[in-house]
Motif scaffolding. Structure first.
Motif, PDB file in Angstrom:
ATOM      1  N   LEU A 122       0.866  -1.175   0.000  1.00 39.80           N
ATOM      2  CA  LEU A 122       0.000   0.000   0.000  1.00 39.80           C
ATOM      3  C   LEU A 122       0.905   1.228   0.000  1.00 39.80           C
ATOM      4  N   CYS A 123       0.706   2.112  -0.965  1.00 37.06           N
ATOM      5  CA  CYS A 123       1.611   3.249  -1.146  1.00 37.06           C
ATOM      6  C   CYS A 123       0.848   4.563  -1.044  1.00 37.06           C
ATOM      7  N   GLY A 124       1.301   5.451  -0.156  1.00 35.47           N
ATOM      8  CA  GLY A 124       0.629   6.734   0.023  1.00 35.47           C
ATOM      9  C   GLY A 124       1.297   7.540   1.122  1.00 35.47           C
ATOM     10  N   PRO A 125       0.592   8.528   1.649  1.00 39.91           N
ATOM     11  CA  PRO A 125       1.153   9.348   2.737  1.00 39.91           C
ATOM     12  C   PRO A 125       1.352   8.525   4.001  1.00 39.91           C
ATOM     13  N   ALA A 126       2.058   9.095   4.970  1.00 39.18           N
ATOM     14  CA  ALA A 126       2.365   8.375   6.210  1.00 39.18           C
ATOM     15  C   ALA A 126       1.116   7.821   6.866  1.00 39.18           C
ATOM     16  N   THR A 127       0.058   8.611   6.880  1.00 39.54           N
ATOM     17  CA  THR A 127      -1.254   8.138   7.342  1.00 39.54           C
ATOM     18  C   THR A 127      -2.304   8.715   6.409  1.00 39.54           C
ATOM     19  N   ALA A 128      -3.357   7.953   6.187  1.00 44.25           N
ATOM     20  CA  ALA A 128      -4.436   8.413   5.308  1.00 44.25           C
ATOM     21  C   ALA A 128      -5.768   8.010   5.914  1.00 44.25           C
ATOM     22  N   ARG A 129      -6.721   8.931   5.909  1.00 43.08           N
ATOM     23  CA  ARG A 129      -8.048   8.638   6.447  1.00 43.08           C
ATOM     24  C   ARG A 129      -8.956   8.219   5.298  1.00 43.08           C
ATOM     25  N   LEU A 130      -9.544   7.033   5.431  1.00 42.09           N
ATOM     26  CA  LEU A 130     -10.488   6.509   4.460  1.00 42.09           C
ATOM     27  C   LEU A 130     -11.834   6.377   5.165  1.00 42.09           C
ATOM     28  N   GLY A 131     -12.672   7.402   5.039  1.00 43.76           N
ATOM     29  CA  GLY A 131     -13.928   7.403   5.758  1.00 43.76           C
ATOM     30  C   GLY A 131     -13.652   7.430   7.251  1.00 43.76           C
ATOM     31  N   ARG A 132     -14.111   6.418   7.987  1.00 40.02           N
ATOM     32  CA  ARG A 132     -13.911   6.356   9.430  1.00 40.02           C
ATOM     33  C   ARG A 132     -12.643   5.588   9.794  1.00 40.02           C
TER      34      ARG A 132
ATOM     35  N   GLY B  42       5.758   5.437   0.478  1.00 32.22           N
ATOM     36  CA  GLY B  42       5.229   6.604  -0.207  1.00 32.22           C
ATOM     37  C   GLY B  42       4.783   6.323  -1.630  1.00 32.22           C
ATOM     38  N   LEU B  43       4.178   7.343  -2.247  1.00 28.38           N
ATOM     39  CA  LEU B  43       3.698   7.204  -3.621  1.00 28.38           C
ATOM     40  C   LEU B  43       4.830   6.988  -4.616  1.00 28.38           C
ATOM     41  N   ASP B  44       6.048   7.356  -4.243  1.00 30.49           N
ATOM     42  CA  ASP B  44       7.184   7.158  -5.142  1.00 30.49           C
ATOM     43  C   ASP B  44       7.428   5.676  -5.430  1.00 30.49           C
ATOM     44  N   LEU B  45       6.929   4.797  -4.544  1.00 28.55           N
ATOM     45  CA  LEU B  45       7.111   3.357  -4.742  1.00 28.55           C
ATOM     46  C   LEU B  45       6.281   2.815  -5.900  1.00 28.55           C
ATOM     47  N   LEU B  46       5.271   3.583  -6.337  1.00 24.36           N
ATOM     48  CA  LEU B  46       4.458   3.117  -7.465  1.00 24.36           C
ATOM     49  C   LEU B  46       5.315   2.875  -8.700  1.00 24.36           C
ATOM     50  N   ALA B  47       6.331   3.689  -8.891  1.00 23.66           N
ATOM     51  CA  ALA B  47       7.167   3.587 -10.088  1.00 23.66           C
ATOM     52  C   ALA B  47       8.012   2.319 -10.094  1.00 23.66           C
ATOM     53  N   ARG B  48       8.106   1.634  -8.968  1.00 22.02           N
ATOM     54  CA  ARG B  48       8.901   0.411  -8.892  1.00 22.02           C
ATOM     55  C   ARG B  48       8.052  -0.838  -9.056  1.00 22.02           C
ATOM     56  N   ALA B  49       6.732  -0.671  -9.130  1.00 21.26           N
ATOM     57  CA  ALA B  49       5.824  -1.822  -9.177  1.00 21.26           C
ATOM     58  C   ALA B  49       5.598  -2.287 -10.605  1.00 21.26           C
ATOM     59  N   ASP B  50       5.221  -3.558 -10.730  1.00 23.10           N
ATOM     60  CA  ASP B  50       4.860  -4.113 -12.033  1.00 23.10           C
ATOM     61  C   ASP B  50       3.407  -3.788 -12.381  1.00 23.10           C
TER      62      ASP B  50
END
Length: 334
Positions: A46-56, A64-72
């Motif tokens: 799971l790649c994103g900010p240090a913490t992320a609120r998804l609804g509750r 971080g989001l920079d890891l997306l570039a390393r994924a297949d």
């Protein structure tokens, strides 16, 4: 077609306000391998900010989001508010991942992220039917198709909402690992193993939750006779209804026509035989009611995207499960 080494890492993009259902769908499908599947599986992050609120809920991504570039493979779940422009850092990260060679798939309104990144320009794409007009208005270079469950354009894929997100994820597993493995995953999740991407997003009546619909006896009867040249008249006679009435029930229950449903079942059975047996293409054509190898090759290539021989070479080498002989061989969905 990708090899398994090309698709082993999956990065799920995370941002504030993202819908948790679609994110959970991606993690359920690509997360821990089912017990019946052995050998290499996906490595999910799971790649994103240090913490992320998804609804509750509050989520702590793996990086971080920079890891997306390393994924297949990169999965972009649904945005909670598609009326606003998606976060710039997410858009940039998804674009960078695609430029680095990743396969990028959006679930539901995640399509707005792909569109903002320019990945859908000149391509056919879809999203939840309630947002297709907005997607087309904001991104006129995108060919928005509001009537399908998902669209596979190779390195870029989009899906409609909720259940269609599951369909697309299972489609990716099927593309990577073959039909037998995808069916194993689907059985574990207790969902239909295959709904074609071109199926309508919604049908005139809900799909019955139980097998008490008008075609409950007919569908397994037909699947047990796929080696025979069944016609609509044969099906109607068995169901004791007119051909027109049969067509209405098929559209209501499966979302497609009797002949298209039959063709889908024949292709699915051919995939299973190509993966699990050494039968010749000619023998498989006979066993699936296609008649001749030429007919099977034509329909198989058009539906699956590769010839039967190529499909067998690709997936026999990856076979890590044996189809469960006691498992259902059909689904009321095409």
């Amino acid at each position: 077609m990708r090899t398994i080494t090309d698709v082993k890492t999956v990065a799920v993009a995370v941002t504030e306000g993202m819908r948790h259902f679609e994110l959970a769908v991606a993690y359920e499908v690509f997360g821990p391998a089912p017990a019946a599947v052995t050998g290499p599986w996906y490595d999910v992050s799971l790649c994103g900010p240090a913490t992320a609120r998804l609804g509750r809920f509050r989520l702590e991504p793996d990086g971080g989001l920079d890891l997306l570039a390393r994924a297949d493979t990169v999965i972009v779940p649904a945005l909670a508010d598609s009326d606003e422009e998606p976060p710039a850092d997410l858009v940039d990260a998804v674009r960078a991942a695609h430029e680095a060679g990743a396969r990028v798939a959006s679930l539901c309104t995640g399509a707005f992220v792909l569109a903002a990144a320019g990945l859908l320009d000149g391509r056919r794409a879809t999203t939840h039917w309630a947002h297709t007009e907005e997607l087309a208005a904001r991104h006129p270079r995108v060919e928005v198709d509001p009537d399908v469950l998902y669209v596979d354009s190779g390195s870029v894929l989009t899906s409609a909402g909720k259940a269609a997100a599951m369909d697309l994820c299972l489609h990716l597993v099927r593309s990577d690992h073959g039909s037998a493995v995808a069916n194993t995953v689907a059985r574990g999740l207790v969902v239909p193993p295959h709904r074609a991407g071109g199926q309508a997003q919604f049908v005139t009546a809900p799909v019955p939750a139980r097998d008490d619909h008008p075609l409950a006896d007919l569908l397994p009867w037909a699947v047990a006779r796929l080696d025979r040249p069944l016609t609509v008249e044969d099906l109607a006679r068995r169901a004791r209804m007119s051909s027109r009435n049969l067509g209405r029930h098929f559209r209501s229950v499966t979302g497609t026509t009797p002949l298209q449903w039959l063709l889908t079942q024949r292709i699915r059975h051919a995939q299973e035989l190509l993966e699990a047996t050494d039968d010749s293409v000619e023998a498989i054509a006979e066993a699936t009611g296609m008649g001749t190898a030429t007919t099977l090759r034509r329909h198989f290539n058009r539906t699956v995207g590769v010839p039967p021989d190529t499909y067998r070479r690709t997936f026999r080498a990856r076979a890590r499960t044996t189809p469960d002989p006691g498992a259902p061989k059909w689904s009321p969905m095409p």
